[in-house]
Design an enzyme around this catalytic site. Structure first.
Site, PDB file in Angstrom:
ATOM      1  N   LYS A  22      -3.702  -5.585 -14.271  1.00  0.00           N
ATOM      2  CA  LYS A  22      -3.209  -5.193 -15.610  1.00  0.00           C
ATOM      3  C   LYS A  22      -4.365  -5.079 -16.602  1.00  0.00           C
ATOM      4  CE  LYS A  22      -1.382  -8.401 -18.578  1.00  0.00           C
ATOM      5  NZ  LYS A  22      -1.981  -8.390 -19.914  1.00  0.00           N
ATOM      6  N   ARG A 121      -4.756 -14.405 -32.776  1.00  0.00           N
ATOM      7  CA  ARG A 121      -5.387 -13.220 -32.206  1.00  0.00           C
ATOM      8  C   ARG A 121      -5.825 -12.184 -33.253  1.00  0.00           C
ATOM      9  NH1 ARG A 121      -2.447 -11.720 -26.645  1.00  0.00           N
ATOM     10  NH2 ARG A 121      -4.543 -11.072 -26.125  1.00  0.00           N
TER      11      ARG A 121
HETATM   12  N1  EPU Z   1     -10.901 -13.472 -31.470  1.00  0.00           N
HETATM   13  C1  EPU Z   1     -11.197 -13.498 -32.807  1.00  0.00           C
HETATM   14  N2  EPU Z   1     -11.436 -12.310 -33.449  1.00  0.00           N
HETATM   15  C2  EPU Z   1     -11.394 -11.123 -32.795  1.00  0.00           C
HETATM   16  C3  EPU Z   1     -11.099 -11.099 -31.414  1.00  0.00           C
HETATM   17  C4  EPU Z   1     -10.855 -12.296 -30.766  1.00  0.00           C
HETATM   18  O1  EPU Z   1     -11.253 -14.564 -33.435  1.00  0.00           O
HETATM   19  O2  EPU Z   1     -11.631 -10.082 -33.429  1.00  0.00           O
HETATM   20  C5  EPU Z   1     -10.636 -14.746 -30.765  1.00  0.00           C
HETATM   21  C6  EPU Z   1      -9.195 -14.800 -30.228  1.00  0.00           C
HETATM   22  O3  EPU Z   1      -8.273 -15.232 -31.198  1.00  0.00           O
HETATM   23  C7  EPU Z   1      -9.345 -15.775 -29.073  1.00  0.00           C
HETATM   24  C8  EPU Z   1     -10.754 -15.472 -28.547  1.00  0.00           C
HETATM   25  O4  EPU Z   1     -11.443 -14.799 -29.599  1.00  0.00           O
HETATM   26  O5  EPU Z   1      -9.305 -17.086 -29.570  1.00  0.00           O
HETATM   27  C9  EPU Z   1     -10.802 -14.631 -27.292  1.00  0.00           C
HETATM   28  O6  EPU Z   1      -9.968 -13.494 -27.447  1.00  0.00           O
HETATM   29  P1  EPU Z   1     -10.290 -12.107 -26.702  1.00  0.00           P
HETATM   30  O7  EPU Z   1     -10.551 -11.084 -27.714  1.00  0.00           O
HETATM   31  O8  EPU Z   1     -11.332 -12.359 -25.652  1.00  0.00           O
HETATM   32  O9  EPU Z   1      -8.901 -11.813 -25.978  1.00  0.00           O
HETATM   33  P2  EPU Z   1      -8.157 -10.413 -25.868  1.00  0.00           P
HETATM   34  O10 EPU Z   1      -9.115  -9.325 -25.620  1.00  0.00           O
HETATM   35  O11 EPU Z   1      -7.223 -10.274 -27.002  1.00  0.00           O
HETATM   36  C10 EPU Z   1      -7.879 -10.479 -23.260  1.00  0.00           C
HETATM   37  C11 EPU Z   1      -6.747 -10.420 -22.284  1.00  0.00           C
HETATM   38  C12 EPU Z   1      -5.927 -11.694 -22.359  1.00  0.00           C
HETATM   39  C13 EPU Z   1      -6.861 -12.854 -22.016  1.00  0.00           C
HETATM   40  C14 EPU Z   1      -8.060 -12.869 -22.972  1.00  0.00           C
HETATM   41  C15 EPU Z   1      -9.080 -13.937 -22.655  1.00  0.00           C
HETATM   42  C16 EPU Z   1      -6.210  -8.092 -22.086  1.00  0.00           C
HETATM   43  C17 EPU Z   1      -5.285  -6.992 -22.363  1.00  0.00           C
HETATM   44  N3  EPU Z   1      -5.912  -9.279 -22.596  1.00  0.00           N
HETATM   45  O12 EPU Z   1      -7.289 -10.649 -24.560  1.00  0.00           O
HETATM   46  O13 EPU Z   1      -4.936 -11.587 -21.354  1.00  0.00           O
HETATM   47  O14 EPU Z   1      -6.160 -14.061 -22.121  1.00  0.00           O
HETATM   48  O15 EPU Z   1      -8.735 -11.592 -22.940  1.00  0.00           O
HETATM   49  O16 EPU Z   1      -9.555 -13.783 -21.365  1.00  0.00           O
HETATM   50  O17 EPU Z   1      -7.205  -7.917 -21.386  1.00  0.00           O
HETATM   51  C18 EPU Z   1      -2.822 -11.911 -20.388  1.00  0.00           C
HETATM   52  O18 EPU Z   1      -3.141 -11.102 -19.511  1.00  0.00           O
HETATM   53  O19 EPU Z   1      -1.790 -12.624 -20.304  1.00  0.00           O
HETATM   54  C19 EPU Z   1      -3.677 -12.072 -21.564  1.00  0.00           C
HETATM   55  C20 EPU Z   1      -3.263 -12.665 -22.667  1.00  0.00           C
END
Ligand code: EPU
Length: 432
Positions: A22, A121
């Site tokens: 995914k 997020r």
């Molecule tokens: N964060 C910020 N500011 C931002 C972006 C992120 O503070 O602008 C914080 C978030 O709040 C969090 C941390 O940084 O505390 C990490 O977030 P990240 O951006 O890495 O997560 P994401 O890209 O939103 C993806 C996956 C998630 C997975 C996370 C961490 C996808 C579509 N989603 O989310 O997957 O948990 O990386 O590995 O790739 C899932 O599949 O169930 C899922 C939630």
């Protein structure tokens, strides 16, 4: 809303093929906007989140079709630069269209995704980065819920990420591949799903260096071309099914498993007592004993233990022979399962601003009516249900379908007594 019913207590035995990933598919689907041509994405999982991303592609003017498990996207006719507001509200990952549409059209209008069930997020890293690339931002509504981003030239720059955010790294890459000059990302995320979007773009003609490291360099190119791309298998689905074996006992072979992305999961499952052998793309796993406790486990960015496997591990540790501690260090609301697990007889306390959970292993869980609050939490309740005595009904199971093609079908193949149940069946059970 669908529900899943599980009658626990069966040992799982058999062989299963792991579906496509995914979190690799979603950014690559967004990236197809950039090549103004045909992308063939093989091994694409048929899950709700993918269908949702496809619906957005079509609303942007792309043509899409399926040939078996290959998703074909023709983005040559895309012309809309506005991502429908309800789309972003429905699925947070649609924020990945920010970089892709901006990269191609130098303009995008997208709703601010806001929080979701696993935490706040924010997208401040995404927005700060694009501002540094000569992009202007304005909010179109008073409540700042719609963002309009525009520029006449995207210009590469040096971007330092405060945290190695997966989504921000992917969005910066998407914005940078067709930009003028060079973009450097420091403290980039190293998750396999970041490598995957780089691989897709490189095969389409992008120049990206350092993939898989915390320093990425993207040299802008004029255009991309058609591409056939093979998506990896899903490391979290593989981990979830391995966790089901750890919790219930039994033995299974998982084929098409993304072995090299599963190091930390395999290490922890060995610590809980599983016997695991790996060869090429096959994982053989068995567990004959009550799970062992884990002293302290902290979720971390890749290559650390993934937050997306934390809930599944908690389900195993509920049955461990001793006390375990989990520290969730990525998302602030990922312990929503705790109350449901308690209903099933688990002994868990949560402390330190909801970051630390102490799990006191019990010798058995019993079935209960519980609710899937989020995708991974829902899958974890399936695992708890498989290991529990009696019937468990997991309500709001739709969130599980966001990421698992057919969790009931897959686990049935291993001998589990599990199925989707209709409202009628559910009410019948509840009346008993
Ligand atoms: N964060 C910020 N500011 C931002 C972006 C992120 O503070 O602008 C914080 C978030 O709040 C969090 C941390 O940084 O505390 C990490 O977030 P990240 O951006 O890495 O997560 P994401 O890209 O939103 C993806 C996956 C998630 C997975 C996370 C961490 C996808 C579509 N989603 O989310 O997957 O948990 O990386 O590995 O790739 C899932 O599949 O169930 C899922 C939630």
């Amino acid at each position: 809303m669908s529900s899943i019913e599980v009658i626990g207590g069966e040992q799982l035995i058999g062989e299963l093929k792991i579906q496509g990933s995914k979190n690799a598919a979603l950014p690559v689907i967004a990236a197809t906007i950039l090549n103004k041509g045909i992308s063939k994405l093989k091994n694409c999982p048929k899950i709700c989140d993918v269908f949702h991303m496809i619906q957005i592609l079509e609303e942007l003017g792309c043509e899409t079709s399926w040939e078996a498990d290959t998703l074909i996207v023709n983005s040559s006719m895309a012309y809309i630069t506005q991502v429908p507001e309800d789309a972003v509200r429905k699925m947070r990952s649609s924020i990945l269209y920010l970089g892709a549409i901006l990269g191609r059209f130098h303009e995008v209008t997208i709703a601010y995704p806001g929080g979701c069930s696993i935490g706040k997020r924010p997208i401040n890293y995404h927005l700060d980065a694009i501002k540094k690339m000569n992009v202007s931002l304005e909010f179109l509504k008073q409540d700042e819920s719609i963002i309009h981003c525009y520029t006449n030239r995207i210009i590469g720059n040096d971007i330092f990420l405060e945290r190695p955010s997966v989504g921000a790294t992917q969005n910066i890459i998407l914005t940078a591949v067709l930009a003028e000059g060079v973009t450097r990302i420091y403290n980039a995320a190293r998750e396999p799903e970041v490598i995957e979007v780089c691989d897709y773009l490189i095969e389409a003609g992008a120049r990206i260096y350092g993939k898989g490291t915390a320093f990425l360099e993207i040299v802008g190119v004029e255009s991309l071309h058609d591409v056939d791309f093979w998506l990896s298998s899903d490391r979290i689905v593989a981990g979830t099914y391995m966790a089901a074996i750890a919790a219930t006992g039994g033995r299974a072979v998982f084929t098409k498993a993304p072995i090299k992305h599963l190091d930390s999961t395999i290490r922890i499952l060995r610590e809980v007592g599983c016997r695991i052998e790996v060869a090429e793309d096959r994982i053989k796993i068995s567990n004959k004993q009550r799970p062992l406790p884990i002293q302290v486990l902290k979720t971390q960015p890749y290559p650390g233990f993934p937050t997306d496997m934390q809930s599944q591990l908690m389900s195993i540790l509920c049955l461990a022979d001793g006390e375990s501690t989990i520290i969730e260090d990525i998302f602030e609301s990922r312990y929503q399962n705790v109350d449901d697990l308690r209903k099933m007889g688990a002994d868990i306390t949560v402390e330190d601003d909801m970051m630390k959970a102490k799990i006191f292993g019990v010798s058995k869980l019993h079935g209960a009516r519980v609710k899937a609050h989020d995708l991974r939490g829902g899958a974890a309740l399936v695992i708890a249900g498989l290991a529990a005595e009696g019937l468990t009904i997991i309500d709001e199971a739709d969130s599980i379908e966001r990421g698992y093609e057919d969790i009931c079908g897959d686990l049935s193949l291993l001998g589990a007594r599990i199925r989707y149940c209709s409202e009628k069946v559910r009410e019948l059970y509840c009346a008993q």
